[in-house]
Write a protein that holds these residues in place. Sequence first.
Motif, PDB file in Angstrom:
ATOM      1  N   LYS A   2      -8.552  45.396  28.606  1.00 42.83           N
ATOM      2  CA  LYS A   2      -9.560  44.958  27.567  1.00 42.83           C
ATOM      3  C   LYS A   2      -9.870  45.993  26.330  1.00 42.83           C
ATOM      4  O   LYS A   2      -9.783  47.307  26.842  1.00 42.83           O
ATOM      5  CB  LYS A   2     -10.820  44.908  28.427  1.00 42.83           C
ATOM      6  N   VAL A   3      -9.961  45.580  25.282  1.00 44.94           N
ATOM      7  CA  VAL A   3     -10.399  46.575  24.145  1.00 44.94           C
ATOM      8  C   VAL A   3     -11.634  46.997  24.028  1.00 44.94           C
ATOM      9  O   VAL A   3     -12.753  46.200  24.751  1.00 44.94           O
ATOM     10  CB  VAL A   3      -9.848  45.999  22.940  1.00 44.94           C
ATOM     11  N   SER A   4     -11.998  48.047  23.895  1.00 42.29           N
ATOM     12  CA  SER A   4     -13.562  48.635  23.667  1.00 42.29           C
ATOM     13  C   SER A   4     -14.326  47.849  22.505  1.00 42.29           C
ATOM     14  O   SER A   4     -13.816  47.305  21.687  1.00 42.29           O
ATOM     15  CB  SER A   4     -13.642  50.025  23.548  1.00 42.29           C
ATOM     16  N   ASP A   5     -15.565  48.015  22.657  1.00 46.37           N
ATOM     17  CA  ASP A   5     -16.565  47.705  21.610  1.00 46.37           C
ATOM     18  C   ASP A   5     -15.974  48.167  20.171  1.00 46.37           C
ATOM     19  O   ASP A   5     -16.096  47.523  19.306  1.00 46.37           O
ATOM     20  CB  ASP A   5     -18.007  47.963  21.782  1.00 46.37           C
ATOM     21  N   ASN A   6     -15.727  49.399  20.121  1.00 51.86           N
ATOM     22  CA  ASN A   6     -15.139  50.128  18.968  1.00 51.86           C
ATOM     23  C   ASN A   6     -13.860  49.564  18.389  1.00 51.86           C
ATOM     24  O   ASN A   6     -13.932  49.178  17.338  1.00 51.86           O
ATOM     25  CB  ASN A   6     -14.989  51.588  19.154  1.00 51.86           C
ATOM     26  N   VAL A   7     -13.243  49.146  19.068  1.00 51.64           N
ATOM     27  CA  VAL A   7     -11.604  48.606  18.771  1.00 51.64           C
ATOM     28  C   VAL A   7     -12.157  47.133  18.255  1.00 51.64           C
ATOM     29  O   VAL A   7     -11.581  46.819  17.242  1.00 51.64           O
ATOM     30  CB  VAL A   7     -10.771  48.798  19.742  1.00 51.64           C
ATOM     31  N   TRP A   8     -13.016  46.361  18.870  1.00 49.30           N
ATOM     32  CA  TRP A   8     -13.346  45.070  18.348  1.00 49.30           C
ATOM     33  C   TRP A   8     -14.077  45.012  17.152  1.00 49.30           C
ATOM     34  O   TRP A   8     -13.537  44.329  15.905  1.00 49.30           O
ATOM     35  CB  TRP A   8     -14.233  44.419  19.624  1.00 49.30           C
ATOM     36  N   GLU A   9     -14.914  46.123  16.920  1.00 50.61           N
ATOM     37  CA  GLU A   9     -15.469  46.246  15.308  1.00 50.61           C
ATOM     38  C   GLU A   9     -14.410  46.625  14.577  1.00 50.61           C
ATOM     39  O   GLU A   9     -14.385  46.088  13.268  1.00 50.61           O
ATOM     40  CB  GLU A   9     -16.562  47.116  15.512  1.00 50.61           C
ATOM     41  N   LEU A  10     -13.518  47.325  14.778  1.00 51.55           N
ATOM     42  CA  LEU A  10     -12.430  47.931  13.706  1.00 51.55           C
ATOM     43  C   LEU A  10     -11.634  46.656  13.390  1.00 51.55           C
ATOM     44  O   LEU A  10     -11.167  46.556  12.290  1.00 51.55           O
ATOM     45  CB  LEU A  10     -11.487  48.994  14.389  1.00 51.55           C
ATOM     46  N   VAL A  11     -11.295  45.846  14.162  1.00 46.44           N
ATOM     47  CA  VAL A  11     -10.465  44.470  14.073  1.00 46.44           C
ATOM     48  C   VAL A  11     -11.335  43.429  13.191  1.00 46.44           C
ATOM     49  O   VAL A  11     -10.785  42.990  12.347  1.00 46.44           O
ATOM     50  CB  VAL A  11      -9.824  44.081  15.474  1.00 46.44           C
ATOM     51  N   LEU A  40      -8.421  39.282  17.095  1.00 44.01           N
ATOM     52  CA  LEU A  40      -8.855  39.134  18.628  1.00 44.01           C
ATOM     53  C   LEU A  40      -9.786  37.975  18.691  1.00 44.01           C
ATOM     54  O   LEU A  40     -10.712  37.610  18.396  1.00 44.01           O
ATOM     55  CB  LEU A  40      -9.925  40.550  18.657  1.00 44.01           C
ATOM     56  N   SER A  41      -9.088  37.210  19.712  1.00 47.63           N
ATOM     57  CA  SER A  41      -9.830  35.865  20.216  1.00 47.63           C
ATOM     58  C   SER A  41     -10.568  36.178  21.630  1.00 47.63           C
ATOM     59  O   SER A  41     -11.672  35.536  21.646  1.00 47.63           O
ATOM     60  CB  SER A  41      -8.781  34.952  20.499  1.00 47.63           C
ATOM     61  N   ASP A  42     -10.309  37.315  22.277  1.00 46.04           N
ATOM     62  CA  ASP A  42     -11.249  37.913  23.278  1.00 46.04           C
ATOM     63  C   ASP A  42     -10.924  39.368  23.367  1.00 46.04           C
ATOM     64  O   ASP A  42     -10.115  39.769  22.924  1.00 46.04           O
ATOM     65  CB  ASP A  42     -11.037  37.087  24.617  1.00 46.04           C
ATOM     66  N   THR A  43     -11.397  39.851  24.404  1.00 46.34           N
ATOM     67  CA  THR A  43     -11.218  41.494  24.536  1.00 46.34           C
ATOM     68  C   THR A  43      -9.721  41.716  25.075  1.00 46.34           C
ATOM     69  O   THR A  43      -9.397  42.912  25.318  1.00 46.34           O
ATOM     70  CB  THR A  43     -12.226  41.981  25.413  1.00 46.34           C
ATOM     71  N   GLU A  44      -9.059  40.667  25.363  1.00 43.19           N
ATOM     72  CA  GLU A  44      -7.505  40.980  25.889  1.00 43.19           C
ATOM     73  C   GLU A  44      -6.503  40.153  25.265  1.00 43.19           C
ATOM     74  O   GLU A  44      -5.292  40.352  25.591  1.00 43.19           O
ATOM     75  CB  GLU A  44      -7.677  40.685  27.679  1.00 43.19           C
ATOM     76  N   THR A  45      -6.983  39.500  24.098  1.00 43.75           N
ATOM     77  CA  THR A  45      -5.986  38.587  23.739  1.00 43.75           C
ATOM     78  C   THR A  45      -6.087  38.621  22.039  1.00 43.75           C
ATOM     79  O   THR A  45      -7.351  38.469  21.581  1.00 43.75           O
ATOM     80  CB  THR A  45      -6.036  37.301  24.064  1.00 43.75           C
ATOM     81  N   MET A  46      -4.963  38.641  21.328  1.00 41.33           N
ATOM     82  CA  MET A  46      -4.889  38.519  19.959  1.00 41.33           C
ATOM     83  C   MET A  46      -4.169  37.396  19.693  1.00 41.33           C
ATOM     84  O   MET A  46      -2.995  36.905  20.288  1.00 41.33           O
ATOM     85  CB  MET A  46      -4.264  39.759  19.260  1.00 41.33           C
ATOM     86  N   THR A  47      -4.434  36.768  18.555  1.00 40.83           N
ATOM     87  CA  THR A  47      -3.480  35.471  17.893  1.00 40.83           C
ATOM     88  C   THR A  47      -3.567  35.555  16.505  1.00 40.83           C
ATOM     89  O   THR A  47      -4.096  36.419  15.919  1.00 40.83           O
ATOM     90  CB  THR A  47      -4.310  34.204  18.643  1.00 40.83           C
TER      91      THR A  47
END
Length: 133
Positions: A2-11, A40-47
Amino acid sequence: MKVSDNVWELVKRRKPTEGFLATADADGNPEVACTSSLELSDTETMTMLIGESTTLSNLKANPRAVFVVASGETSEEADGCRIDLAVKEIVEEGPVIEKGRQIMAAAAGPEMADTVAAFVSFSVEGVRPLFDA
Protein backbone atom coordinates in the motif's frame (compact mmCIF):
# COMPACT_ATOMS: atom_id res chain seq x y z
CA MET A 1 2.17 -2.94 -1.00
CA LYS A 2 0.00 0.00 0.00
CA VAL A 3 1.21 3.51 -0.78
CA SER A 4 1.20 6.15 1.92
CA ASP A 5 -1.00 9.24 1.92
CA ASN A 6 2.06 11.29 0.95
CA VAL A 7 2.73 9.16 -2.15
CA TRP A 8 -0.97 9.28 -3.03
CA GLU A 9 -0.86 13.11 -2.94
CA LEU A 10 2.38 13.29 -4.97
CA VAL A 11 0.87 11.19 -7.76
CA LYS A 12 -2.57 12.81 -7.74
CA ARG A 13 -1.39 16.45 -7.79
CA ARG A 14 1.43 16.12 -10.32
CA LYS A 15 1.46 18.05 -13.56
CA PRO A 16 1.46 15.97 -16.78
CA THR A 17 5.17 16.67 -17.28
CA GLU A 18 6.15 15.50 -13.79
CA GLY A 19 5.73 11.76 -14.27
CA PHE A 20 8.17 9.42 -16.00
CA LEU A 21 7.82 5.68 -16.59
CA ALA A 22 11.05 3.71 -16.92
CA THR A 23 10.90 0.32 -18.62
CA ALA A 24 13.36 -2.10 -20.22
CA ASP A 25 13.01 -4.65 -22.98
CA ALA A 26 13.77 -8.36 -22.58
CA ASP A 27 17.48 -7.64 -23.12
CA GLY A 28 17.57 -4.89 -20.52
CA ASN A 29 17.69 -1.96 -22.96
CA PRO A 30 16.14 0.98 -21.07
CA GLU A 31 13.43 3.43 -22.06
CA VAL A 32 12.00 6.41 -20.17
CA ALA A 33 8.75 8.05 -21.21
CA CYS A 34 6.95 11.09 -19.86
CA THR A 35 3.39 9.98 -19.13
CA SER A 36 0.28 11.69 -17.89
CA SER A 37 -2.12 8.73 -18.06
CA LEU A 38 -0.59 6.63 -15.27
CA GLU A 39 -2.83 6.92 -12.19
CA LEU A 40 -3.23 5.36 -8.79
CA SER A 41 -6.57 3.55 -8.91
CA ASP A 42 -6.24 2.45 -5.27
CA THR A 43 -3.43 2.29 -2.70
CA GLU A 44 -1.94 -0.86 -4.26
CA THR A 45 -2.64 -0.49 -7.99
CA MET A 46 -1.66 1.88 -10.79
CA THR A 47 -3.30 1.86 -14.23
CA MET A 48 -2.73 3.54 -17.55
CA LEU A 49 -4.00 3.86 -21.09
CA ILE A 50 -1.22 3.56 -23.65
CA GLY A 51 -0.75 3.61 -27.40
CA GLU A 52 1.48 1.40 -29.53
CA SER A 53 4.95 2.38 -28.35
CA THR A 54 8.32 1.19 -27.18
CA THR A 55 6.98 1.40 -23.62
CA LEU A 56 4.10 -1.00 -24.39
CA SER A 57 6.44 -3.41 -26.18
CA ASN A 58 8.81 -3.31 -23.21
CA LEU A 59 6.00 -3.99 -20.72
CA LYS A 60 4.96 -7.03 -22.74
CA ALA A 61 8.53 -8.35 -22.74
CA ASN A 62 9.50 -7.34 -19.20
CA PRO A 63 6.78 -6.71 -16.61
CA ARG A 64 8.92 -4.58 -14.29
CA ALA A 65 8.83 -0.76 -14.38
CA VAL A 66 9.53 2.29 -12.23
CA PHE A 67 7.34 5.38 -12.15
CA VAL A 68 9.12 8.56 -11.07
CA VAL A 69 7.16 11.57 -9.82
CA ALA A 70 9.32 14.66 -9.45
CA SER A 71 8.69 18.37 -9.11
CA GLY A 72 10.54 21.42 -7.87
CA GLU A 73 12.83 24.09 -9.25
CA THR A 74 16.01 22.94 -7.47
CA SER A 75 17.21 19.73 -5.85
CA GLU A 76 16.68 21.35 -2.44
CA GLU A 77 13.02 22.01 -3.34
CA ALA A 78 12.47 18.67 -5.07
CA ASP A 79 9.47 16.64 -4.04
CA GLY A 80 8.72 13.19 -5.38
CA CYS A 81 9.26 9.46 -5.18
CA ARG A 82 10.04 6.33 -7.20
CA ILE A 83 7.33 3.68 -7.38
CA ASP A 84 8.38 0.13 -8.29
CA LEU A 85 5.72 -1.55 -10.43
CA ALA A 86 4.93 -5.01 -11.82
CA VAL A 87 2.46 -5.55 -14.65
CA LYS A 88 -0.66 -7.41 -13.52
CA GLU A 89 -2.56 -7.30 -16.81
CA ILE A 90 -2.43 -5.82 -20.30
CA VAL A 91 -5.84 -5.57 -21.98
CA GLU A 92 -5.83 -4.83 -25.71
CA GLU A 93 -9.45 -5.37 -26.76
CA GLY A 94 -13.00 -5.45 -25.52
CA PRO A 95 -15.12 -3.18 -23.34
CA VAL A 96 -12.18 -1.99 -21.20
CA ILE A 97 -10.45 -0.53 -24.27
CA GLU A 98 -13.66 1.01 -25.56
CA LYS A 99 -14.26 2.66 -22.18
CA GLY A 100 -10.64 3.85 -22.17
CA ARG A 101 -11.08 5.41 -25.60
CA GLN A 102 -14.21 7.21 -24.39
CA ILE A 103 -12.30 8.58 -21.40
CA MET A 104 -9.42 9.67 -23.62
CA ALA A 105 -11.79 11.30 -26.13
CA ALA A 106 -13.40 13.35 -23.35
CA ALA A 107 -10.03 14.36 -21.90
CA ALA A 108 -7.91 14.91 -25.01
CA GLY A 109 -10.11 14.60 -28.11
CA PRO A 110 -11.03 11.89 -30.61
CA GLU A 111 -7.62 11.84 -32.31
CA MET A 112 -5.94 10.86 -29.04
CA ALA A 113 -8.68 8.31 -28.32
CA ASP A 114 -7.83 6.55 -31.58
CA THR A 115 -4.26 5.99 -30.36
CA VAL A 116 -5.28 3.93 -27.29
CA ALA A 117 -3.97 0.41 -27.83
CA ALA A 118 -3.97 -1.04 -24.32
CA PHE A 119 -5.03 -0.66 -20.71
CA VAL A 120 -2.26 -1.72 -18.33
CA SER A 121 -2.67 -2.43 -14.63
CA PHE A 122 0.31 -2.64 -12.27
CA SER A 123 0.76 -3.76 -8.70
CA VAL A 124 2.78 -1.38 -6.54
CA GLU A 125 5.81 -3.38 -5.38
CA GLY A 126 7.62 -0.67 -3.44
CA VAL A 127 8.10 3.06 -2.95
CA ARG A 128 11.46 4.77 -2.61
CA PRO A 129 12.47 8.39 -2.04
CA LEU A 130 13.35 10.54 -5.03
CA PHE A 131 16.93 10.81 -3.78
CA ASP A 132 18.87 8.12 -1.98
CA ALA A 133 20.58 9.58 1.08
